[in-house]
Design a protein around this motif. Structure first.
Motif, PDB file in Angstrom:
ATOM      1  N   ASN A 144       6.337   1.919  -7.835  1.00 55.15           N
ATOM      2  CA  ASN A 144       5.468   2.808  -7.952  1.00 55.15           C
ATOM      3  C   ASN A 144       5.678   3.956  -6.801  1.00 55.15           C
ATOM      4  OD1 ASN A 144       2.334   1.412  -9.376  1.00 55.15           O
ATOM      5  ND2 ASN A 144       4.329   1.882 -10.454  1.00 55.15           N
ATOM      6  N   LYS A 145       5.917   3.235  -5.665  1.00 59.00           N
ATOM      7  CA  LYS A 145       6.131   4.237  -4.305  1.00 59.00           C
ATOM      8  C   LYS A 145       7.375   4.921  -4.752  1.00 59.00           C
ATOM      9  CE  LYS A 145       5.943   5.458  -0.120  1.00 59.00           C
ATOM     10  NZ  LYS A 145       4.800   6.418   0.647  1.00 59.00           N
TER      11      LYS A 145
ATOM     12  N   VAL B 167       1.989  -4.886  -0.634  1.00 64.19           N
ATOM     13  CA  VAL B 167       1.016  -3.860  -0.466  1.00 64.19           C
ATOM     14  C   VAL B 167       0.881  -3.648   1.174  1.00 64.19           C
ATOM     15  CG1 VAL B 167      -1.073  -5.090  -0.342  1.00 64.19           C
ATOM     16  CG2 VAL B 167      -1.020  -2.823  -0.956  1.00 64.19           C
TER      17      VAL B 167
ATOM     18  N   VAL C 255      -4.357   5.709  -4.563  1.00 64.62           N
ATOM     19  CA  VAL C 255      -3.195   6.393  -3.735  1.00 64.62           C
ATOM     20  C   VAL C 255      -2.323   7.144  -4.409  1.00 64.62           C
ATOM     21  CG1 VAL C 255      -3.579   4.715  -1.826  1.00 64.62           C
ATOM     22  CG2 VAL C 255      -2.116   4.158  -3.550  1.00 64.62           C
ATOM     23  N   LEU C 256      -2.097   6.713  -5.791  1.00 63.16           N
ATOM     24  CA  LEU C 256      -1.125   7.441  -6.718  1.00 63.16           C
ATOM     25  C   LEU C 256      -1.777   8.843  -7.029  1.00 63.16           C
ATOM     26  CD1 LEU C 256      -0.293   4.784  -9.290  1.00 63.16           C
ATOM     27  CD2 LEU C 256       1.102   5.688  -7.352  1.00 63.16           C
TER      28      LEU C 256
ATOM     29  N   SER D 261      -4.715  -1.227  -8.718  1.00 62.42           N
ATOM     30  CA  SER D 261      -5.181  -1.119  -7.425  1.00 62.42           C
ATOM     31  C   SER D 261      -4.693  -0.108  -6.667  1.00 62.42           C
ATOM     32  CB  SER D 261      -4.707  -2.550  -6.862  1.00 62.42           C
ATOM     33  OG  SER D 261      -3.339  -2.700  -6.686  1.00 62.42           O
ATOM     34  N   GLN D 262      -3.742   0.572  -7.247  1.00 60.53           N
ATOM     35  CA  GLN D 262      -3.107   1.757  -6.559  1.00 60.53           C
ATOM     36  C   GLN D 262      -3.676   3.185  -6.986  1.00 60.53           C
ATOM     37  OE1 GLN D 262       1.197   0.376  -7.195  1.00 60.53           O
ATOM     38  NE2 GLN D 262       1.183   1.195  -5.053  1.00 60.53           N
TER      39      GLN D 262
ATOM     40  N   ILE E 100       4.391  -2.552  -6.458  1.00 58.01           N
ATOM     41  CA  ILE E 100       3.969  -1.654  -5.352  1.00 58.01           C
ATOM     42  C   ILE E 100       5.023  -0.821  -4.959  1.00 58.01           C
ATOM     43  CG2 ILE E 100       3.122  -1.633  -3.042  1.00 58.01           C
ATOM     44  CD1 ILE E 100       0.818  -2.373  -4.667  1.00 58.01           C
TER      45      ILE E 100
END
Length: 307
Positions: free
Chosen positions: A118-119, A89, A190-191, A186-187, A115
């Motif tokens: 997902n990106k 991250v 931002v997703l 935790s994302q 992380i």
């Protein structure tokens, strides 16, 4: 986007975007690559150590350098993350994955590598949720080995496996996304809200308290995740809560499954339990960002990435 099979003498970069490791941690992974006529290439800073309170595999700058070099180098045909832990991250927003759309290469790993998965999947780039190089060296099952090899050499990846299920009615098709639940949780900020739309979601975790598992599922509910997905695949939940837990040392935790099921009682999408992937020896490869078909075959379910 053209996905090619690896060929004899192709180079595979081993980089560490997260935690520190020793060279001996990679012995079996290197052996695996060489046995399959692949050439391991170490990131320049692979065995560096940095950090306060946690040992990263070098500074943020060093870890970004190694990963970006592996992405940009056209002679590198796959990128194998050395281990998970923590740290991806801290560098994810400094990495440029755009070249992968025209020069695709598998990025391989799990746990903290969620992380990165997902990106990539948000950018519509497939990725490979599978053993890291370190975990392959210590405890990976033969099934982990075989499934990883199948994807790298573009063989058909298909599982015919006995699983518990709920709400299954007929064939499910959709792109598979997900990974480690704590990292997905935790994302959420931002997703994009559409990240989960019409997807099949895979989750796994370890070393979490039951109340925190409940909190993560509740948070995802409140963020509308479960209003969008086509199905949920639950992998291993291991070493949950405390050592007195009946399921603490088992691959699959029935209490964790019940917590998830109870919170999702109002939804009617299919749920599949105890898929062999996650923080266990039998960590089978899953292709994220590509279509998956799930059908029933007598008492088993067929997970087919080839349709």
């Amino acid at each position: 986007m053209k996905i090619k099979s690896l060929l004899i003498n192709d180079k595979v970069a081993i980089v560490a975007p997260s935690g520190y490791l020793n060279k001996d941690d990679l012995n079996k992974a290197i052996q695996f690559l060489k046995e399959n006529n692949l050439i391991p290439v170490f990131g320049k800073n692979l065995f560096k150590k940095s950090g306060t309170g946690y040992n990263f595999a070098g500074t943020d700058v060093q870890r970004v350098y190694d990963f970006q070099e592996a992405i940009n180098n056209k002679n590198i045909k796959a990128i194998w993350c050395a281990r998970g832990g923590y740290g991806a991250v801290k560098i994810i927003d400094k990495l440029d994955f755009s070249s992968l759309k025209n020069n695709f290469k598998w990025i391989i790993g799990y746990s903290d590598i969620t992380i990165i998965h997902n990106k990539l999947n948000a950018l519509k780039i497939p990725s490979l949720h599978a053993v890291t190089a370190k975990s392959f060296s210590t405890n990976a099952s033969i099934e982990s080995y075989i499934s990883l090899k199948k994807v790298l050499f573009k063989k058909k990846l298909k599982y015919n496996i006995e699983l518990k299920s709920k709400n299954y009615r007929n064939e499910i098709k959709g792109k598979l996304v997900g990974g480690n639940l704590s990292l997905i949780y935790s994302q959420l900020g931002v997703l994009k809200k559409t990240f989960f739309k019409n997807k099949i979601l895979f989750i796994e975790d370890w070393h979490e308290d039951y109340y925190h598992l409940d909190r993560m599922i509740m948070n995802m509910k409140r963020n509308g995740v479960f209003n969008q997905i086509k199905a949920l695949v639950i992998g291993s939940f291991t070493k949950m809560d405390d050592k007195d837990n009946l399921f603490y040392n088992k691959d699959f935790d029935e209490t964790a499954n019940k917590i998830i099921t109870d919170e999702l009682e109002a939804y009617n999408f299919p749920i599949f339990y105890n898929f062999p992937a996650g923080h266990i020896n039998d960590n089978r490869a899953l292709i994220f960002g590509l279509n998956l078909s799930i059908t029933k075959n007598k008492d088993n379910f067929v997970f087919d990435f080839n349709k």
